[in-house]
Design a protein around this motif. Structure first.
Motif, PDB file in Angstrom:
ATOM      1  N   LYS A   8       0.838  -1.190   0.000  1.00 11.39           N
ATOM      2  CA  LYS A   8       0.000   0.000   0.000  1.00 11.39           C
ATOM      3  C   LYS A   8       0.881   1.250   0.000  1.00 11.39           C
ATOM      4  O   LYS A   8       1.914   1.299   0.676  1.00 11.39           O
ATOM      5  CB  LYS A   8      -0.935   0.016   1.208  1.00 11.39           C
ATOM      6  CG  LYS A   8      -2.074  -0.996   1.095  1.00 11.39           C
ATOM      7  CD  LYS A   8      -3.256  -0.591   1.944  1.00 11.39           C
ATOM      8  CE  LYS A   8      -4.478  -1.420   1.570  1.00 11.39           C
ATOM      9  NZ  LYS A   8      -5.693  -0.906   2.254  1.00 11.39           N
ATOM     10  N   GLU A  49       0.815   5.819  -0.363  1.00 12.25           N
ATOM     11  CA  GLU A  49       0.041   7.060  -0.321  1.00 12.25           C
ATOM     12  C   GLU A  49       0.181   7.797  -1.645  1.00 12.25           C
ATOM     13  O   GLU A  49       1.294   7.961  -2.145  1.00 12.25           O
ATOM     14  CB  GLU A  49       0.534   7.980   0.809  1.00 12.25           C
ATOM     15  CG  GLU A  49      -0.004   7.639   2.160  1.00 12.25           C
ATOM     16  CD  GLU A  49       0.303   8.720   3.194  1.00 12.25           C
ATOM     17  OE1 GLU A  49       0.615   9.869   2.795  1.00 12.25           O
ATOM     18  OE2 GLU A  49       0.243   8.407   4.392  1.00 12.25           O
ATOM     19  N   GLU A  81      -1.795  11.113  -4.240  1.00  7.74           N
ATOM     20  CA  GLU A  81      -2.793  12.162  -4.428  1.00  7.74           C
ATOM     21  C   GLU A  81      -3.716  11.751  -5.566  1.00  7.74           C
ATOM     22  O   GLU A  81      -3.248  11.303  -6.623  1.00  7.74           O
ATOM     23  CB  GLU A  81      -2.113  13.485  -4.779  1.00  7.74           C
ATOM     24  CG  GLU A  81      -1.209  14.045  -3.703  1.00  7.74           C
ATOM     25  CD  GLU A  81      -1.985  14.693  -2.578  1.00  7.74           C
ATOM     26  OE1 GLU A  81      -3.008  15.342  -2.856  1.00  7.74           O
ATOM     27  OE2 GLU A  81      -1.563  14.522  -1.420  1.00  7.74           O
ATOM     28  N   THR A  90      -5.612  12.950  -0.505  1.00  4.79           N
ATOM     29  CA  THR A  90      -4.568  11.963  -0.274  1.00  4.79           C
ATOM     30  C   THR A  90      -5.207  10.681   0.239  1.00  4.79           C
ATOM     31  O   THR A  90      -5.997  10.716   1.189  1.00  4.79           O
ATOM     32  CB  THR A  90      -3.536  12.460   0.755  1.00  4.79           C
ATOM     33  OG1 THR A  90      -2.993  13.696   0.303  1.00  4.79           O
ATOM     34  CG2 THR A  90      -2.411  11.451   0.928  1.00  4.79           C
ATOM     35  N   ILE A  91      -4.891   9.570  -0.409  1.00  2.00           N
ATOM     36  CA  ILE A  91      -5.430   8.284   0.013  1.00  2.00           C
ATOM     37  C   ILE A  91      -4.296   7.269   0.110  1.00  2.00           C
ATOM     38  O   ILE A  91      -3.183   7.509  -0.374  1.00  2.00           O
ATOM     39  CB  ILE A  91      -6.500   7.755  -0.962  1.00  2.00           C
ATOM     40  CG1 ILE A  91      -5.872   7.433  -2.330  1.00  2.00           C
ATOM     41  CG2 ILE A  91      -7.650   8.737  -1.114  1.00  2.00           C
ATOM     42  CD1 ILE A  91      -6.784   6.642  -3.250  1.00  2.00           C
ATOM     43  N   GLU A  92      -4.585   6.155   0.735  1.00  2.00           N
ATOM     44  CA  GLU A  92      -3.668   5.022   0.765  1.00  2.00           C
ATOM     45  C   GLU A  92      -4.364   3.865   0.069  1.00  2.00           C
ATOM     46  O   GLU A  92      -5.515   3.550   0.378  1.00  2.00           O
ATOM     47  CB  GLU A  92      -3.310   4.642   2.201  1.00  2.00           C
ATOM     48  CG  GLU A  92      -2.258   3.543   2.286  1.00  2.00           C
ATOM     49  CD  GLU A  92      -1.889   3.210   3.723  1.00  2.00           C
ATOM     50  OE1 GLU A  92      -0.762   3.552   4.129  1.00  2.00           O
ATOM     51  OE2 GLU A  92      -2.718   2.605   4.418  1.00  2.00           O
ATOM     52  N   VAL A  98      -6.518   9.483   3.769  1.00  2.00           N
ATOM     53  CA  VAL A  98      -5.442  10.031   4.593  1.00  2.00           C
ATOM     54  C   VAL A  98      -5.743  11.490   4.941  1.00  2.00           C
ATOM     55  O   VAL A  98      -5.468  11.948   6.050  1.00  2.00           O
ATOM     56  CB  VAL A  98      -4.078   9.911   3.880  1.00  2.00           C
ATOM     57  CG1 VAL A  98      -2.972  10.578   4.696  1.00  2.00           C
ATOM     58  CG2 VAL A  98      -3.739   8.443   3.632  1.00  2.00           C
ATOM     59  N   THR A  99      -6.325  12.215   3.991  1.00  2.00           N
ATOM     60  CA  THR A  99      -6.731  13.600   4.238  1.00  2.00           C
ATOM     61  C   THR A  99      -7.698  13.654   5.421  1.00  2.00           C
ATOM     62  O   THR A  99      -8.494  12.738   5.614  1.00  2.00           O
ATOM     63  CB  THR A  99      -7.419  14.171   2.976  1.00  2.00           C
ATOM     64  OG1 THR A  99      -6.497  14.173   1.886  1.00  2.00           O
ATOM     65  CG2 THR A  99      -7.905  15.596   3.206  1.00  2.00           C
TER      66      THR A  99
END
Length: 199
Positions: free
Chosen positions: A98, A100, A102, A125-127, A164-165
């Motif tokens: 996994k 991180e 944008e 932002t995601i993972e 994540v954001t």
């Protein structure tokens, strides 16, 4: 999206002069790094790479020295005026890992009549799994009324992805244009004012 193949060769020249020579030959200097290994400096074919970089968060199979290395582009440096790629930093990844990233926000639908939407955040932002990264996330504003807000936590993410954001971070706001509000206030004031023959 399937892996995008990129042909590369090991780079042995460094510095600004070497980078300029590489770009004059329609090639792009780049570096592969990650997983605790020493960075590998490479050179990529220009046109092939430019076309590949049109895809956000693509997974690349970089072909170099007879092997193939999975990687994602973490930093793409572009020339400010003409927009050509000057340098790319690739992060080495493994299947099942996994990372991180944008992701761009795409707005769908129409808010209520008479309102407008303002995008406060162009990306989140995601993972997510390195081999299954989304190019974008969709945010629907269909029918939303004045004063409505869409936060990061409201956005539906692809299966397996985690936000994540900050979930309270505002992504889109719905409002009425100021000109229309001013016009409505003027109309209201005119309706309340006494007529000239009543004075």
């Amino acid at each position: 999206m399937p892996e995008i193949k990129l042909d590369a060769e090991t780079r042995t020249e460094f510095g600004k002069g070497a980078a300029r020579r590489i770009r004059r030959a329609d090639k792009i200097p780049a570096v592969l790094y990650g997983h605790g290994e020493a960075p590998r400096h490479i050179t990529l074919e220009g046109h092939q790479t430019m076309m590949a970089m049109k895809h956000s968060n693509a997974l690349f199979a970089v072909q170099v020295d007879g092997g193939s290395q999975l990687a994602i582009a973490k930093d793409v440096q572009r020339e400010a005026i003409r927009g050509f790629i000057k340098h790319i930093d690739f992060l080495v990844v493994n299947k099942g890992e996994k990372v991180e990233v944008e992701v761009d926000v795409h707005i769908t639908g129409e808010s209520a009549p008479g309102t407008i939407h303002v995008v406060e955040s162009q990306s989140l932002t995601i993972e997510a799994d390195a081999t299954n990264l989304p190019e974008f996330v969709e945010v629907s504003i269909e029918g939303l009324e004045e004063g409505a807000n869409v936060t990061a936590g409201d956005v539906t993410l692809p299966e397996g992805a985690e936000l994540v954001t900050d979930p309270t971070h505002t992504v889109v706001t719905i409002s009425v244009p100021r000109a229309e509000v001013a016009a409505e206030n003027e109309d209201a004031a005119a309706d309340e004012a006494p007529a000239a023959d009543e004075a």
